[in-house]
Motif scaffolding. Structure first.
Motif: not given
Length: 272
Positions: A150, A204, A206-208, A256, A259
């Motif tokens: 990350d 990450w 789908g994350r902002s 975002r 996906q």
């Protein structure tokens, strides 16, 4: 540039001049690459640097990409990367060489002690602040996880991949240079008009998007509509440039990370 005349990644304009105009001598072939990929040395006016030279004539035909276009896509990825201001792709040009026209990219030396940011780790001991992406087992049946750190540097690379529609972000295509910067390489199967994002950097999903990525995408959209689009037209079709602009717009509107698709493999093979 150092006193020895060796050009490094940070030398910017000097690196591009050397890539375009330097005398290119081939040292050998990278045998694990699917297309002809050669390591060479460039020399010009007392400057020198290693490079990766991929001649068009050594490209294997693909069912979904037009023949003879992969080298130009490598250059297009560099142009987009440079326009982001993040400089994730090493300087890359299209030039003539010992085996004809091809892409020529500055070689990145990874320090022997560089910490890997993507790889297979034991499934029961994924490092802290790492994302498990896929499950795997070795020949003895031991469980592993394909995972990545990350790390905000990797997150930027994931954004770039979404922008250029990179169909082949393997772990081995993520390099850590001697300046501790992240470099992405091997972008020949990018910029397709159909969605083909295949990557190991799904952590990450789908994350902002980070604020700096949202700001960058707004700037990039304006550049594609102007001078950058004109540069890209030397390497991509008008349809591919239009779809590039559309992807940037979709990312801006969603805010975002994308996906994984359910319609095609989301992770390249082999993943590393």
């Amino acid at each position: 540039m150092t006193s020895s005349g060796v050009v490094h990644r940070q030398d910017g304009g000097a690196a591009l001049r050397l890539l375009r105009d330097g005398e290119l001598t081939v040292e050998g072939r990278l045998v694990d690459a699917s297309n002809t990929t050669l390591r060479g040395v460039l020399t010009l006016d007392g400057m020198s640097a290693r490079c990766v030279y991929k001649p068009v004539r050594g490209e294997r035909p693909l069912w979904d990409f037009p023949d003879g276009t992969l080298a130009g896509r490598e250059v297009a990825a560099y142009l987009v990367s440079a326009a982001t201001g993040w400089d994730l792709v090493p300087p890359t040009v299209l030039r003539d060489g010992p085996f004809g026209t091809g892409s020529c990219q500055l070689w990145i030396d990874e320090p022997a002690d560089a910490e890997p940011l993507v790889g297979f780790v034991p499934a029961d001991s994924v490092p802290p602040r790492w994302f498990p992406i896929a499950a795997a087992r070795d020949d003895d049946g031991t469980a592993y996880a394909l995972a990545h750190a990350d790390d905000p540097r990797l997150a930027r690379l994931a954004v770039l991949d979404a922008v250029i529609n990179n169909a082949d972000r393997k772990g081995g295509h993520v390099l850590v240079g001697p300046d501790d910067r992240i470099h992405g390489v091997d972008h020949g199967v990018s910029f397709h008009v159909e969605e083909k994002l295949r990557t190991v950097l799904w952590g990450w999903a789908g994350r902002s998007l980070p604020d700096d990525a949202v700001d960058m995408l707004g700037r990039l959209s304006r550049q594609v509509a102007g001078p950058l689009g004109e540069e890209l037209a030397e390497h991509l079709t008008l349809g591919e440039i239009a779809e590039l602009a559309a992807r940037i717009d979709r990312l801006c509107r969603s805010g975002r990370f994308p996906q994984p698709s359910q319609d095609w493999p989301a992770v390249p093979w082999p993943p590393i």
